[in-house]
Design a protein around this motif. Sequence first.
Motif, PDB file in Angstrom:
ATOM      1  N   ASN A   6     -87.637 -27.199 -11.438  1.00  0.00           N
ATOM      2  CA  ASN A   6     -86.298 -27.511 -11.935  1.00  0.00           C
ATOM      3  C   ASN A   6     -85.224 -27.341 -10.867  1.00  0.00           C
ATOM      4  OD1 ASN A   6     -87.421 -27.970 -14.470  1.00  0.00           O
ATOM      5  ND2 ASN A   6     -87.101 -25.863 -15.116  1.00  0.00           N
ATOM      6  N   LEU A   7     -85.567 -26.717  -9.753  1.00  0.00           N
ATOM      7  CA  LEU A   7     -84.590 -26.441  -8.690  1.00  0.00           C
ATOM      8  C   LEU A   7     -84.730 -27.377  -7.491  1.00  0.00           C
ATOM      9  CD1 LEU A   7     -84.787 -22.551  -8.803  1.00  0.00           C
ATOM     10  CD2 LEU A   7     -83.028 -24.017  -9.807  1.00  0.00           C
ATOM     11  N   VAL A   8     -85.664 -28.338  -7.548  1.00  0.00           N
ATOM     12  CA  VAL A   8     -85.806 -29.289  -6.439  1.00  0.00           C
ATOM     13  C   VAL A   8     -84.487 -30.039  -6.271  1.00  0.00           C
ATOM     14  CG1 VAL A   8     -86.976 -31.390  -5.663  1.00  0.00           C
ATOM     15  CG2 VAL A   8     -88.304 -29.521  -6.657  1.00  0.00           C
ATOM     16  N   GLY A   9     -84.033 -30.121  -5.028  1.00  0.00           N
ATOM     17  CA  GLY A   9     -82.754 -30.748  -4.715  1.00  0.00           C
ATOM     18  C   GLY A   9     -81.601 -29.765  -4.656  1.00  0.00           C
ATOM     19  N   GLN A  10     -81.826 -28.541  -5.092  1.00  0.00           N
ATOM     20  CA  GLN A  10     -80.786 -27.516  -5.077  1.00  0.00           C
ATOM     21  C   GLN A  10     -80.673 -26.854  -3.707  1.00  0.00           C
ATOM     22  OE1 GLN A  10     -78.744 -26.352  -7.764  1.00  0.00           O
ATOM     23  NE2 GLN A  10     -79.467 -28.250  -8.703  1.00  0.00           N
ATOM     24  N   GLN A  11     -79.509 -26.317  -3.439  1.00  0.00           N
ATOM     25  CA  GLN A  11     -79.267 -25.610  -2.181  1.00  0.00           C
ATOM     26  C   GLN A  11     -79.512 -24.116  -2.369  1.00  0.00           C
ATOM     27  OE1 GLN A  11     -75.174 -25.157  -0.606  1.00  0.00           O
ATOM     28  NE2 GLN A  11     -76.002 -26.204   1.191  1.00  0.00           N
ATOM     29  N   PHE A  12     -80.139 -23.522  -1.383  1.00  0.00           N
ATOM     30  CA  PHE A  12     -80.378 -22.083  -1.330  1.00  0.00           C
ATOM     31  C   PHE A  12     -79.750 -21.550  -0.053  1.00  0.00           C
ATOM     32  CE2 PHE A  12     -83.556 -23.558  -4.181  1.00  0.00           C
ATOM     33  CZ  PHE A  12     -83.943 -22.493  -4.972  1.00  0.00           C
ATOM     34  N   ILE A  13     -79.384 -20.286  -0.073  1.00  0.00           N
ATOM     35  CA  ILE A  13     -78.947 -19.610   1.149  1.00  0.00           C
ATOM     36  C   ILE A  13     -80.026 -18.584   1.480  1.00  0.00           C
ATOM     37  CG2 ILE A  13     -77.163 -18.240   2.288  1.00  0.00           C
ATOM     38  CD1 ILE A  13     -76.221 -21.026   1.501  1.00  0.00           C
ATOM     39  N   ALA A  14     -80.552 -18.663   2.703  1.00  0.00           N
ATOM     40  CA  ALA A  14     -81.588 -17.728   3.162  1.00  0.00           C
ATOM     41  C   ALA A  14     -80.937 -16.704   4.073  1.00  0.00           C
ATOM     42  CB  ALA A  14     -82.690 -18.485   3.901  1.00  0.00           C
ATOM     43  N   PHE A  15     -81.084 -15.438   3.739  1.00  0.00           N
ATOM     44  CA  PHE A  15     -80.500 -14.351   4.517  1.00  0.00           C
ATOM     45  C   PHE A  15     -81.597 -13.555   5.206  1.00  0.00           C
ATOM     46  CE2 PHE A  15     -77.518 -15.083   1.067  1.00  0.00           C
ATOM     47  CZ  PHE A  15     -76.301 -15.119   1.731  1.00  0.00           C
ATOM     48  N   GLN A  16     -81.378 -13.276   6.470  1.00  0.00           N
ATOM     49  CA  GLN A  16     -82.189 -12.324   7.210  1.00  0.00           C
ATOM     50  C   GLN A  16     -81.176 -11.465   7.925  1.00  0.00           C
ATOM     51  OE1 GLN A  16     -84.910 -13.671  10.307  1.00  0.00           O
ATOM     52  NE2 GLN A  16     -86.547 -12.593   9.247  1.00  0.00           N
ATOM     53  N   SER A  17     -81.048 -10.224   7.529  1.00  0.00           N
ATOM     54  CA  SER A  17     -79.929  -9.362   7.915  1.00  0.00           C
ATOM     55  C   SER A  17     -78.677  -9.930   7.267  1.00  0.00           C
ATOM     56  CB  SER A  17     -79.798  -9.267   9.434  1.00  0.00           C
ATOM     57  OG  SER A  17     -80.986  -8.748   9.996  1.00  0.00           O
ATOM     58  N   LYS A  18     -77.593 -10.055   8.018  1.00  0.00           N
ATOM     59  CA  LYS A  18     -76.343 -10.551   7.438  1.00  0.00           C
ATOM     60  C   LYS A  18     -76.151 -12.049   7.647  1.00  0.00           C
ATOM     61  CE  LYS A  18     -73.951  -6.178   7.764  1.00  0.00           C
ATOM     62  NZ  LYS A  18     -72.775  -5.458   8.221  1.00  0.00           N
ATOM     63  N   ARG A  19     -76.998 -12.655   8.460  1.00  0.00           N
ATOM     64  CA  ARG A  19     -76.865 -14.079   8.769  1.00  0.00           C
ATOM     65  C   ARG A  19     -77.468 -14.922   7.644  1.00  0.00           C
ATOM     66  NH1 ARG A  19     -80.590 -16.536  13.238  1.00  0.00           N
ATOM     67  NH2 ARG A  19     -80.975 -18.375  12.012  1.00  0.00           N
ATOM     68  N   GLY A  20     -76.708 -15.900   7.160  1.00  0.00           N
ATOM     69  CA  GLY A  20     -77.196 -16.782   6.111  1.00  0.00           C
ATOM     70  C   GLY A  20     -77.332 -18.204   6.623  1.00  0.00           C
ATOM     71  N   SER A  21     -78.381 -18.894   6.189  1.00  0.00           N
ATOM     72  CA  SER A  21     -78.618 -20.285   6.556  1.00  0.00           C
ATOM     73  C   SER A  21     -78.831 -21.102   5.291  1.00  0.00           C
ATOM     74  CB  SER A  21     -79.862 -20.410   7.438  1.00  0.00           C
ATOM     75  OG  SER A  21     -79.695 -19.703   8.638  1.00  0.00           O
ATOM     76  N   SER A  22     -78.248 -22.285   5.252  1.00  0.00           N
ATOM     77  CA  SER A  22     -78.367 -23.163   4.100  1.00  0.00           C
ATOM     78  C   SER A  22     -79.690 -23.936   4.148  1.00  0.00           C
ATOM     79  CB  SER A  22     -77.190 -24.139   4.092  1.00  0.00           C
ATOM     80  OG  SER A  22     -77.323 -25.049   3.041  1.00  0.00           O
ATOM     81  N   LEU A  23     -80.394 -23.951   3.017  1.00  0.00           N
ATOM     82  CA  LEU A  23     -81.653 -24.683   2.889  1.00  0.00           C
ATOM     83  C   LEU A  23     -81.625 -25.504   1.605  1.00  0.00           C
ATOM     84  CD1 LEU A  23     -84.183 -21.782   3.610  1.00  0.00           C
ATOM     85  CD2 LEU A  23     -83.473 -23.568   5.201  1.00  0.00           C
ATOM     86  N   ASP A  24     -82.267 -26.656   1.636  1.00  0.00           N
ATOM     87  CA  ASP A  24     -82.430 -27.468   0.431  1.00  0.00           C
ATOM     88  C   ASP A  24     -83.893 -27.433   0.018  1.00  0.00           C
ATOM     89  OD1 ASP A  24     -79.743 -28.373   0.286  1.00  0.00           O
ATOM     90  OD2 ASP A  24     -80.162 -29.834   1.860  1.00  0.00           O
ATOM     91  N   LEU A  25     -84.148 -27.219  -1.261  1.00  0.00           N
ATOM     92  CA  LEU A  25     -85.519 -27.236  -1.763  1.00  0.00           C
ATOM     93  C   LEU A  25     -85.952 -28.689  -1.928  1.00  0.00           C
ATOM     94  CD1 LEU A  25     -88.022 -25.753  -2.769  1.00  0.00           C
ATOM     95  CD2 LEU A  25     -86.967 -25.682  -5.039  1.00  0.00           C
ATOM     96  N   LEU A  26     -86.902 -29.123  -1.095  1.00  0.00           N
ATOM     97  CA  LEU A  26     -87.367 -30.512  -1.104  1.00  0.00           C
ATOM     98  C   LEU A  26     -88.469 -30.762  -2.116  1.00  0.00           C
ATOM     99  CD1 LEU A  26     -87.659 -31.420   2.683  1.00  0.00           C
ATOM    100  CD2 LEU A  26     -85.848 -32.021   1.081  1.00  0.00           C
ATOM    101  N   ALA A  27     -89.396 -29.819  -2.228  1.00  0.00           N
ATOM    102  CA  ALA A  27     -90.568 -30.062  -3.079  1.00  0.00           C
ATOM    103  C   ALA A  27     -91.221 -28.753  -3.487  1.00  0.00           C
ATOM    104  CB  ALA A  27     -91.591 -30.927  -2.325  1.00  0.00           C
ATOM    105  N   VAL A  28     -91.941 -28.827  -4.590  1.00  0.00           N
ATOM    106  CA  VAL A  28     -92.825 -27.757  -5.043  1.00  0.00           C
ATOM    107  C   VAL A  28     -94.210 -28.390  -5.121  1.00  0.00           C
ATOM    108  CG1 VAL A  28     -93.355 -26.110  -6.862  1.00  0.00           C
ATOM    109  CG2 VAL A  28     -90.974 -26.706  -6.378  1.00  0.00           C
ATOM    110  N   ARG A  29     -95.110 -27.909  -4.275  1.00  0.00           N
ATOM    111  CA  ARG A  29     -96.450 -28.507  -4.183  1.00  0.00           C
ATOM    112  C   ARG A  29     -97.484 -27.563  -4.789  1.00  0.00           C
ATOM    113  NH1 ARG A  29     -95.937 -30.645   2.005  1.00  0.00           N
ATOM    114  NH2 ARG A  29     -94.568 -32.411   1.529  1.00  0.00           N
ATOM    115  N   PRO A  30     -98.291 -28.085  -5.710  1.00  0.00           N
ATOM    116  CA  PRO A  30     -99.328 -27.228  -6.296  1.00  0.00           C
ATOM    117  C   PRO A  30    -100.390 -26.871  -5.263  1.00  0.00           C
ATOM    118  CG  PRO A  30     -99.550 -29.477  -7.093  1.00  0.00           C
ATOM    119  CD  PRO A  30     -98.311 -29.431  -6.248  1.00  0.00           C
TER     120      PRO A  30
END
Length: 92
Positions: A6-30
């Motif tokens: 249900n979240l394919v196409g949605q934007q996520f923010i990935a954090f490692q420490s304080k730095r955040g990077s924008s990611l888009d969920l492209l696919a969910v593969r079984p």
Amino acid sequence: MAGFRNLVGQQFIAFQSKRGSSLDLLAVRPGKEVPHQEQFTLLFSGSPGLDAGIYEIDNPLSGRMSIFMEPAGRGPASGLGALYRAEFSLLV
């Protein structure tokens, strides 16, 4: 896995420490069908430069969770940037 579909196409923010990077969920593969397990892979696209490691990913609909994510190559179309994958094997 259904919750992520249900979240394919949605934007996520990935954090490692304080730095955040924008990611888009492209696919969910079984994954493989295994008794008492649900296996699947999340495929994200984003800017190049994220290393393999544990990230906190955040999305307004799913909330925040910790995942192990690793580079998975470059996007097939120009403009997709880098690909990243997170593999799951959940007991059910």
